[in-house]
Design a protein around this motif. Structure first.
Motif, mmCIF file in Angstrom:
data_model
loop_
_atom_site.group_PDB
_atom_site.id
_atom_site.type_symbol
_atom_site.label_atom_id
_atom_site.label_comp_id
_atom_site.label_asym_id
_atom_site.label_seq_id
_atom_site.Cartn_x
_atom_site.Cartn_y
_atom_site.Cartn_z
ATOM 1 N N GLN A 1 24.467 51.212 56.353
ATOM 2 C CA GLN A 1 25.253 51.500 55.480
ATOM 3 C C GLN A 1 26.246 50.276 54.939
ATOM 4 O OE1 GLN A 1 27.851 54.899 57.005
ATOM 5 N NE2 GLN A 1 26.291 56.416 56.532
ATOM 6 N N VAL A 2 26.779 50.081 53.873
ATOM 7 C CA VAL A 2 27.450 49.107 53.149
ATOM 8 C C VAL A 2 28.807 49.145 53.914
ATOM 9 C CG1 VAL A 2 28.096 47.940 51.043
ATOM 10 C CG2 VAL A 2 26.230 49.100 50.915
ATOM 11 N N ILE A 3 29.102 48.124 54.393
ATOM 12 C CA ILE A 3 30.412 47.960 55.134
ATOM 13 C C ILE A 3 31.279 46.634 54.470
ATOM 14 C CG2 ILE A 3 30.083 48.983 57.103
ATOM 15 C CD1 ILE A 3 29.814 46.239 58.154
ATOM 16 N N GLY A 4 30.568 45.845 53.453
ATOM 17 C CA GLY A 4 31.327 44.924 53.168
ATOM 18 C C GLY A 4 30.655 44.322 51.820
ATOM 19 N N ILE A 5 31.307 43.359 50.972
ATOM 20 C CA ILE A 5 30.595 42.756 49.972
ATOM 21 C C ILE A 5 30.708 41.317 50.307
ATOM 22 C CG2 ILE A 5 30.815 42.074 47.230
ATOM 23 C CD1 ILE A 5 32.785 45.223 48.655
ATOM 24 N N ASN A 6 29.591 40.681 50.454
ATOM 25 C CA ASN A 6 29.363 39.345 50.479
ATOM 26 C C ASN A 6 30.094 38.358 49.505
ATOM 27 O OD1 ASN A 6 28.160 39.877 52.712
ATOM 28 N ND2 ASN A 6 26.295 39.993 51.653
ATOM 29 N N PRO B 1 22.031 55.761 44.962
ATOM 30 C CA PRO B 1 22.427 54.505 45.200
ATOM 31 C C PRO B 1 22.337 54.158 46.926
ATOM 32 C CG PRO B 1 24.139 56.259 45.322
ATOM 33 C CD PRO B 1 22.931 56.935 44.746
ATOM 34 N N MET B 2 23.038 53.099 47.082
ATOM 35 C CA MET B 2 23.095 52.670 48.603
ATOM 36 C C MET B 2 24.076 53.739 49.326
ATOM 37 S SD MET B 2 22.565 48.535 48.769
ATOM 38 C CE MET B 2 22.365 48.471 50.249
ATOM 39 N N LYS B 3 24.030 53.762 50.512
ATOM 40 C CA LYS B 3 24.933 54.634 51.325
ATOM 41 C C LYS B 3 25.985 53.787 51.720
ATOM 42 C CE LYS B 3 21.300 57.852 53.302
ATOM 43 N NZ LYS B 3 20.780 58.292 54.428
ATOM 44 N N ILE B 4 27.225 54.268 51.425
ATOM 45 C CA ILE B 4 28.495 53.400 51.547
ATOM 46 C C ILE B 4 29.214 54.011 52.638
ATOM 47 C CG2 ILE B 4 30.590 52.640 50.313
ATOM 48 C CD1 ILE B 4 27.976 51.727 49.047
ATOM 49 N N SER B 5 29.701 53.163 53.470
ATOM 50 C CA SER B 5 30.712 53.642 54.658
ATOM 51 C C SER B 5 31.889 53.506 54.239
ATOM 52 C CB SER B 5 30.407 52.412 55.830
ATOM 53 O OG SER B 5 31.215 52.963 57.043
ATOM 54 N N ILE C 1 34.433 47.000 52.413
ATOM 55 C CA ILE C 1 34.190 48.117 51.028
ATOM 56 C C ILE C 1 35.337 48.866 51.047
ATOM 57 C CG2 ILE C 1 32.790 49.546 52.366
ATOM 58 C CD1 ILE C 1 32.264 48.648 48.794
ATOM 59 N N THR C 2 35.828 49.428 52.300
ATOM 60 C CA THR C 2 36.803 50.302 52.088
ATOM 61 C C THR C 2 38.402 50.030 51.509
ATOM 62 O OG1 THR C 2 37.766 49.648 54.426
ATOM 63 C CG2 THR C 2 36.374 51.287 54.303
ATOM 64 N N GLN C 3 38.338 48.722 51.414
ATOM 65 C CA GLN C 3 39.621 48.139 50.765
ATOM 66 C C GLN C 3 39.444 48.200 49.203
ATOM 67 O OE1 GLN C 3 40.402 43.993 51.377
ATOM 68 N NE2 GLN C 3 40.720 44.189 53.513
#
Length: 379
Positions: free
Chosen positions: A216-221, A143-147, A236-238
């Motif tokens: 890395q992914v930090i959010g969802i547009n 998968p994508m790398k998630i922060s 994304i942390t939420q």
């Protein structure tokens, strides 16, 4: 006795010289060691050599992540809704917005290489604009790398990926322009979200927001304000706890069996054919020969090994496509012709060559492929 005195004197003299020599050698060695350790290495300090790796360039970050960004086509009673998403884990789970899959009776997931799969909804929030779609065919795929712990700050550079306005695999850049924005939209509550300068267009909803420095992914547009170039992205942390719970305990939705979904040989569009050729050359420009080779049809791969294919492009530094024209053929395939400008050679000695290329694009085992192609140099 006289002989013994001479012997003793000689012995003492020898010992004295040995002591002096050993002492001098030790002093010289110590001095050299100190000078060596205090001097600067021509290769750089150890901390410089073993320090943090350099950030990847923008082109590499976009190409590596676009392969894991998907386009979603959701069928419901009022028609079709398009959106974006990204591969979150090795279970084949796709993160997207809840408003994209809301009331959907069928979900089709299209990958960057145009491969299409059936998806099933396994998680959806009624308050937060987040949903999770599982694609069994993607199980085991990296998968994508998630922060999972980074909190962005104003001014941080970002990359927004998605498929806005039906334009698959589009990247826009910008910055975090605001923090902790709160508002309600279509019954969803947006709390403490990022405001971004990169626009969020129709179809871009659900795509990932990347940190420019790490990829890395930090959010969802998720949303935009009217026609202004202002977008909003859910950190994304939420939502990680919510997403992980759905992934571990998938829900069953009444209309998520996808019995009406079809990934068969649907009508081939010229837009898809043109996109596939562009994606082929984008992969070559990123030195991703594996992806480029995977886009070729079975007959082409049987006649050309991967090693030979790769060798054929090792001296190609970059490729630019001009004058692309698409038209249908009698058997339902699409013929794509174009002029390409190829920079060939090496960084110190290169030349620009032009070629006329013609490709035949068609479905093969439900996947869109470059079935055949030919290239001729321009005079």
């Amino acid at each position: 006795m006289k002989i013994n005195k001479i012997f003793i004197v000689s012995l003492l003299t020898t010992i004295t010289f040995l002591v002096i020599g050993i002492t001098a050698c030790f002093a010289i060695h110590k001095n050299i060691s100190l000078k060596s350790s205090r001097g600067s290495s021509k290769l750089g300090n150890v901390s410089e050599v073993l320090g943090t790796p350099k950030s990847k360039d923008l082109k590499t970050i976009i190409h590596e992540n676009q392969k894991l960004v998907v386009s979603l086509e959701v069928k419901n009673s009022s028609g079709n809704i398009t959106g974006s998403g990204f591969l979150y884990d090795t279970k084949g789970d796709i993160v997207t917005n809840a408003h994209v899959v809301k009331d959907g009776s069928a979900i089709i997931v299209k990958m960057a290489d145009t491969a299409t799969y059936k998806g099933k909804l396994i998680g959806k929030s009624e308050l937060t604009d987040i949903a999770l779609v599982r694609v069994d065919n993607l199980k085991g795929k990296s998968p994508m790398k998630i922060s999972k712990n980074k909190k962005a700050d104003i001014g941080d550079e970002i990359i927004a990926l998605g498929s806005p306005l039906g334009l698959q695999n589009t990247a826009t850049t910008g910055i975090i322009s605001g923090l902790n924005r709160n508002f309600n939209l279509e019954n969803y509550q947006y709390k403490n979200v990022y405001q971004i300068s990169a626009p969020v267009s129709p179809g871009n909803s659900g795509g990932p927001l990347l940190d420019r420095s790490t990829g890395q992914v930090i959010g969802i547009n998720s949303a935009k304000v009217d026609d202004e170039s202002i977008g909003f992205s859910i950190p994304i942390t939420q939502v990680i706890p919510m997403i992980d719970n759905w992934a571990a305990n998938p829900n069953t939705y009444k209309f998520s069996s996808q019995n009406t979904a079809s990934t068969g040989d649907s009508k081939l569009s010229t837009e898809d054919a043109a996109y596939l050729v562009s994606y082929f050359y984008n992969s070559l420009n990123s030195n991703d020969y594996v992806t480029a080779y995977s886009l070729l049809g079975a007959n082409w791969q049987q006649s050309t090994t991967y090693e030979d294919f790769r060798k054929g492009y090792l001296q190609t530094l970059s490729v630019k496509i001009d004058n692309m024209i698409c038209h249908g053929t009698e058997n339902g395939n699409i013929e794509v012709s174009a002029v390409i400008q190829a920079v060939e050679g090496n960084t110190s000695n290169s030349k620009v060559s032009k070629y006329n290329v013609v490709y035949t694009i068609g479905y093969e085992n439900n996947n869109l492929k470059i079935l055949s192609g030919k290239s001729t140099p321009q005079e």
